[in-house]
Design a protein around this motif. Structure first.
Motif, mmCIF file in Angstrom:
data_model
loop_
_atom_site.group_PDB
_atom_site.id
_atom_site.type_symbol
_atom_site.label_atom_id
_atom_site.label_comp_id
_atom_site.label_asym_id
_atom_site.label_seq_id
_atom_site.Cartn_x
_atom_site.Cartn_y
_atom_site.Cartn_z
ATOM 1 N N SER A 113 8.057 116.187 40.715
ATOM 2 C CA SER A 113 6.976 115.296 41.135
ATOM 3 C C SER A 113 5.904 116.043 41.915
ATOM 4 C CB SER A 113 7.538 114.153 41.984
ATOM 5 O OG SER A 113 8.386 113.333 41.216
ATOM 6 N N ASP A 114 6.302 117.055 42.648
ATOM 7 C CA ASP A 114 5.318 117.871 43.366
ATOM 8 C C ASP A 114 4.479 118.713 42.411
ATOM 9 O OD1 ASP A 114 6.144 116.873 45.789
ATOM 10 O OD2 ASP A 114 7.268 118.659 46.396
ATOM 11 N N MET A 115 5.043 119.102 41.281
ATOM 12 C CA MET A 115 4.358 119.986 40.339
ATOM 13 C C MET A 115 3.454 119.223 39.374
ATOM 14 S SD MET A 115 3.707 123.046 39.297
ATOM 15 C CE MET A 115 4.907 123.945 40.305
ATOM 16 N N TYR A 116 3.846 117.996 38.983
ATOM 17 C CA TYR A 116 3.141 117.274 37.921
ATOM 18 C C TYR A 116 2.581 115.952 38.433
ATOM 19 C CZ TYR A 116 5.614 120.720 35.161
ATOM 20 O OH TYR A 116 6.082 121.914 34.680
ATOM 21 N N ASP A 117 1.375 115.625 37.980
ATOM 22 C CA ASP A 117 0.735 114.376 38.380
ATOM 23 C C ASP A 117 1.519 113.175 37.844
ATOM 24 O OD1 ASP A 117 -1.288 115.791 39.606
ATOM 25 O OD2 ASP A 117 -2.600 115.739 37.838
ATOM 26 N N PRO A 118 1.601 112.092 38.616
ATOM 27 C CA PRO A 118 2.332 110.912 38.144
ATOM 28 C C PRO A 118 1.577 110.190 37.035
ATOM 29 C CG PRO A 118 1.242 110.447 40.231
ATOM 30 C CD PRO A 118 1.046 111.911 39.972
ATOM 31 N N VAL A 119 2.321 109.520 36.198
ATOM 32 C CA VAL A 119 1.758 108.703 35.122
ATOM 33 C C VAL A 119 2.332 107.291 35.277
ATOM 34 C CG1 VAL A 119 1.544 108.388 32.620
ATOM 35 C CG2 VAL A 119 1.597 110.698 33.596
ATOM 36 N N SER A 120 1.488 106.302 35.149
ATOM 37 C CA SER A 120 1.924 104.914 35.317
ATOM 38 C C SER A 120 2.241 104.290 33.960
ATOM 39 C CB SER A 120 0.824 104.114 36.021
ATOM 40 O OG SER A 120 1.217 102.776 36.183
ATOM 41 N N PHE A 121 3.425 103.670 33.869
ATOM 42 C CA PHE A 121 3.842 103.005 32.635
ATOM 43 C C PHE A 121 4.092 101.523 32.915
ATOM 44 C CE2 PHE A 121 5.301 107.413 32.219
ATOM 45 C CZ PHE A 121 4.716 107.763 31.008
ATOM 46 N N LYS A 122 3.499 100.671 32.083
ATOM 47 C CA LYS A 122 3.744 99.236 32.172
ATOM 48 C C LYS A 122 4.995 98.889 31.355
ATOM 49 C CE LYS A 122 -1.208 98.334 32.552
ATOM 50 N NZ LYS A 122 -2.403 97.735 31.907
ATOM 51 N N LYS A 123 5.505 97.685 31.575
ATOM 52 C CA LYS A 123 6.710 97.246 30.874
ATOM 53 C C LYS A 123 6.515 97.329 29.358
ATOM 54 C CE LYS A 123 10.189 93.576 30.847
ATOM 55 N NZ LYS A 123 10.231 93.174 29.438
ATOM 56 N N ASN A 124 5.331 96.954 28.883
ATOM 57 C CA ASN A 124 5.057 97.019 27.445
ATOM 58 C C ASN A 124 5.076 98.457 26.936
ATOM 59 O OD1 ASN A 124 4.053 95.748 24.878
ATOM 60 N ND2 ASN A 124 2.289 97.059 25.315
ATOM 61 N N ASP A 125 4.563 99.380 27.745
ATOM 62 C CA ASP A 125 4.604 100.805 27.376
ATOM 63 C C ASP A 125 6.050 101.269 27.210
ATOM 64 O OD1 ASP A 125 1.799 101.007 27.627
ATOM 65 O OD2 ASP A 125 1.974 101.469 29.763
ATOM 66 N N ILE A 126 6.885 100.903 28.174
ATOM 67 C CA ILE A 126 8.285 101.349 28.152
ATOM 68 C C ILE A 126 9.007 100.784 26.936
ATOM 69 C CG2 ILE A 126 10.464 101.345 29.425
ATOM 70 C CD1 ILE A 126 8.733 101.052 32.007
ATOM 71 N N GLU A 127 8.720 99.534 26.588
ATOM 72 C CA GLU A 127 9.339 98.933 25.394
ATOM 73 C C GLU A 127 9.004 99.734 24.144
ATOM 74 O OE1 GLU A 127 7.816 94.977 25.398
ATOM 75 O OE2 GLU A 127 9.226 94.252 26.941
ATOM 76 N N HIS A 128 7.750 100.131 24.016
ATOM 77 C CA HIS A 128 7.347 100.903 22.842
ATOM 78 C C HIS A 128 7.930 102.316 22.867
ATOM 79 C CE1 HIS A 128 4.266 97.703 22.400
ATOM 80 N NE2 HIS A 128 4.369 98.001 21.114
ATOM 81 N N ILE A 129 8.034 102.907 24.050
ATOM 82 C CA ILE A 129 8.638 104.236 24.170
ATOM 83 C C ILE A 129 10.101 104.188 23.741
ATOM 84 C CG2 ILE A 129 9.389 105.964 25.862
ATOM 85 C CD1 ILE A 129 6.678 105.343 27.335
ATOM 86 N N ILE A 130 10.821 103.158 24.182
ATOM 87 C CA ILE A 130 12.228 103.004 23.782
ATOM 88 C C ILE A 130 12.340 102.823 22.268
ATOM 89 C CG2 ILE A 130 14.233 101.466 23.945
ATOM 90 C CD1 ILE A 130 13.514 101.053 26.906
ATOM 91 N N GLU A 131 11.405 102.096 21.684
ATOM 92 C CA GLU A 131 11.420 101.901 20.234
ATOM 93 C C GLU A 131 11.254 103.238 19.499
ATOM 94 O OE1 GLU A 131 11.458 100.038 16.463
ATOM 95 O OE2 GLU A 131 12.125 99.352 18.435
ATOM 96 N N LEU A 132 10.466 104.141 20.061
ATOM 97 C CA LEU A 132 10.251 105.442 19.425
ATOM 98 C C LEU A 132 11.487 106.330 19.450
ATOM 99 C CD1 LEU A 132 6.678 106.344 20.734
ATOM 100 C CD2 LEU A 132 7.309 105.897 18.357
#
Length: 357
Positions: free
Chosen positions: A293-312
């Motif tokens: 987390s110190d090395m890389y910038d955070p990215v925000s994921f919404k619930k809908n994003d996570i659903e699609h990521i799991i589908e992939l």
């Protein structure tokens, strides 16, 4: 630096690497040399590389458009057409001068044109030096799905010249660093600890860390070249990381992530899952979360994003009989393959990622 012996080729470094490259070219009687570059390496790396070559063999340069979105069969077709137009034959040599996109795609082009030409990888990015150029994996993406098309085929030689890193922006250096972190997490706690604090790192330190990272990966590949067991551990962080990378590539409202940025997120997520399933100690989970987390910038994921990521996840190459298979950690330095993970735990992992370490 001493060369590293792979199964059928050598990984050689810096000035001595060019001496070995020139000897190989002089003794192999190639009909023609084709150098695949992208527009960045054409400008920043090709002049230096050409100055090291000692050959009277005809040289042709084939340029591709940079970027993961261009790592496609369509780009391969353009390169295959160029090779045909330039009268390439099976006695020709392809040299891939570039980052992971160039070495992955160029290796695949070489492996398939006229059923196979020799190729050499000259990685110019940190990511390509420690990961993409080593191990014989070649291939391209299918749409935004990572590396679904490809073959395992070894180069004749890999030359790692860390001088090329001077041409890289910091964000590309951080991307490559993610694969180095991974090597420590799956295979060497001592190496991970070295990487955990880079505040006083010198150029010599970086050269040594790159060498050790390549050595770790090569040792894994030697024991399992076709990824039946141990080599799967090199996919740590990649099950979710690749899905995140693919999802961000296909959604214009999200920031496109470099490979290493996505893999860093994947490693945090899969470390949390490891703490729940395979017993990764909480203290080690917290350390992994903090360092990444110190090395890389955070990215925000919404619930809908996570659903699609799991589908992939269903497209992951490690899947077996329709089941998603994860690489998890028992502890830092020890990876465990073929782990099934319930979706609710993946949602929990995203909640953990979103929290401040």
């Amino acid at each position: 630096m001493q060369s590293i012996k792979a199964s059928s080729y050598e990984i050689v470094f810096n000035t001595s690497g060019y001496e070995i490259l020139n000897t190989l070219i002089q003794t192999a009687t190639y009909s023609k040399i084709f150098i695949i570059v992208d527009s960045h390496t054409q400008e920043h790396c090709l002049p230096l590389f050409l100055s090291t070559l000692e050959t009277s063999i005809a040289i042709e340069v084939i340029e591709i458009v940079p970027g993961e979105e261009n790592k496609t069969i369509e780009t391969c077709s353009g390169v295959w057409d160029a090779l045909a137009d330039l009268d390439a034959d099976r006695k020709g040599l392809i040299i891939n001068l570039g980052g992971g996109v160039v070495t992955d795609l160029g290796g695949f082009v070489a492996s398939t044109f006229k059923r196979g030409m020799d190729f050499i990888n000259i990685p110019t990015s940190l990511l390509a030096m420690v990961d993409a150029s080593v191990g014989g994996k070649t291939g391209v993406d299918l749409g935004t799905l990572k590396n679904l098309i490809g073959v395992i085929n070894n180069p004749k030689l890999v030359v790692i010249d860390t001088g090329f890193l001077a041409t890289l922006p910091k964000i590309e250096m951080r991307s490559g660093l993610a694969e180095m972190y991974k090597h420590g997490l799956i295979a060497s706690k001592a190496y991970w600890q070295q990487l955990s604090d880079l505040t006083t790192m010198t150029t010599n330190d970086l050269n040594a860390l790159i060498y050790d990272s390549v050595f770790i990966k090569n040792e894994v590949v030697l024991k399992d070249p076709t990824e039946q067991n141990l080599r799967k551990t090199l996919n740590y962080g990649h099950t979710l990381g690749h899905a995140i990378e693919s999802y961000c590539l296909s959604h214009k409202d999200l920031k496109k992530l470099l490979h290493g940025e996505a893999i860093a997120i994947g490693m945090i997520l899969e470390s949390y899952i490891s703490a729940k399933i395979t017993g990764l100690p909480q203290s080690q989970l917290d350390q992994i979360h903090k360092v990444l987390s110190d090395m890389y910038d955070p990215v925000s994921f919404k619930k809908n994003d996570i659903e699609h990521i799991i589908e992939l996840l269903k497209h992951d190459k490690k899947n077996s009989n329709g089941k998603v298979k994860f690489v998890l950690l028992e502890s830092i330095g020890k990876g465990i393959i073929d782990q099934e993970v319930p979706n609710e735990l993946i949602y929990e992992a995203f909640d953990f990622y979103a929290a401040t370490p």
